[in-house]
Write a protein that holds these residues in place. Structure first.
Motif, PDB file in Angstrom:
ATOM      1  N   ARG A  16     -46.406  -8.485 -30.756  1.00 53.89           N
ATOM      2  CA  ARG A  16     -47.867  -8.566 -30.824  1.00 53.89           C
ATOM      3  C   ARG A  16     -48.460  -8.710 -29.417  1.00 53.89           C
ATOM      4  O   ARG A  16     -48.037  -9.560 -28.633  1.00 53.89           O
ATOM      5  N   SER A  53     -50.304  -5.298 -33.013  1.00 55.53           N
ATOM      6  CA  SER A  53     -49.019  -4.946 -32.411  1.00 55.53           C
ATOM      7  C   SER A  53     -49.158  -3.799 -31.412  1.00 55.53           C
ATOM      8  O   SER A  53     -50.002  -2.918 -31.547  1.00 55.53           O
ATOM      9  N   ARG A 106     -45.166   0.222 -35.084  1.00 55.43           N
ATOM     10  CA  ARG A 106     -46.440  -0.135 -35.720  1.00 55.43           C
ATOM     11  C   ARG A 106     -46.810   0.845 -36.824  1.00 55.43           C
ATOM     12  O   ARG A 106     -47.237   0.430 -37.910  1.00 55.43           O
TER      13      ARG A 106
END
Length: 296
Positions: free
Chosen positions: A157, A176, A181
């Motif tokens: 993140r 993220s 992702r």
């Protein structure tokens, strides 16, 4: 001016906190009351009411996943939540939604079997089968959300701000900067939307189309019975979509909506509630009456 604005801001926050607290107490009271009524009345130990009891338990679970944390955030100056509790909230909220739609789907099948196959209903829907189905709904929901979160937790993140009043999986995925992702968003779409919402809603729609086709050919008494038993279910399905359209949070509205709808519309539940409250009132009166004359 700064002092006045601070006082107004504090007043608004305390007002929202009070409203949220009253709403949470109402949710807990209404759902718990109906659970107790169904539990103590043997004539309500039928498949449909067992499904309703599961629905009410889930409303308490869902509102507890959101409202206490929301009330803490209202009074907080920083509006922060740890990563651990954020994922706990994601798990609870997504599980709540999955159980909600899973239960509504089984309730649709229950109504379909009752109205379209009345002679075989007691064979198709039994108490034992209902208990197994309810257990399966919870286990599958836990596993489904657990798999979904297993992809999100592994993401790196880069952001820390979520523009929402609670943590949701897709919002955390958007923070993220990992190459996985897109894969996580696809899993979120598959598990969160298709399995938890789209598939149940499709089956519920199919069930009510079949029920409607039977009712069109049935007698007036059958139509009335079908209308009385199916209306609360349809309302509990329609309102969440209206809430989404109106940008209201289903997590807040739904837990209090269902006990009100089913408690007021279903005659057996309404009568059982009335009898219980009347009995408790008469017992309280006898206790106060006896205490009064004992004191004399």
């Amino acid at each position: 001016n700064n002092t006045n604005s601070t006082e107004i801001r504090s007043f608004v926050f305390y007002l929202f906190f009070t409203l949220a607290l009253l709403f949470y107490i109402s949710v807990i009271f209404a759902n718990t009351l109906l659970i107790v009524i169904i539990y103590v009345n043997r004539n309500l130990h039928e498949p449909m009411y067992l499904f309703l009891c599961n629905l009410f338990v889930n409303e308490i679970y869902g509102s507890t996943s959101l409202l206490p944390c929301l009330m803490v955030q209202i009074l907080s100056d920083t509006h922060e939540i740890s990563v651990f509790f954020c994922f706990i909230q994601i798990f609870n909220i997504h599980t709540y939604v999955a159980v909600e739609y899973g239960t509504l789907t089984i309730m649709a099948y229950d109504r379909y079997a009752c109205i379209c196959k009345p002679l075989h209903y007691n064979t198709i829907i039994t108490t034992r089968k209902v208990q197994i189905v309810i257990l399966v709904i919870w286990v599958v929901s836990f596993l489904e959300v657990g798999v979904l979160l297993s992809f999100t937790i592994r993401l790196k993140r880069c952001g820390t701000v979520i523009n929402n009043i609670y943590c949701a999986n897709h919002l955390v995925v958007e923070l993220s900067c990992s190459s996985d992702r897109t894969v996580s968003l696809i899993h979120d779409l598959i598990f969160g939307l298709i399995f938890s919402v789209a598939a149940p809603v499709s089956y519920i729609t199919y069930s009510y189309i079949k029920i409607l086709s039977v009712c069109l050919k049935a007698s007036t008494d059958t139509k009335t019975k079908a209308f009385d038993t199916c209306t609360p279910h349809l309302i509990s399905l329609i309102i969440p979509y209206l809430c989404i359209i109106l940008s209201l949070y289903v997590m807040i509205i739904q837990p209090l909506q269902n006990p009100i709808i089913y408690g007021l519309k279903l005659s057996k539940v309404r009568c059982a509630c009335k009898n219980m409250l009347t009995l408790k009132a008469s017992q309280l009166y006898r206790v106060l009456y006896f205490h009064k004359y004992s004191a004399v």
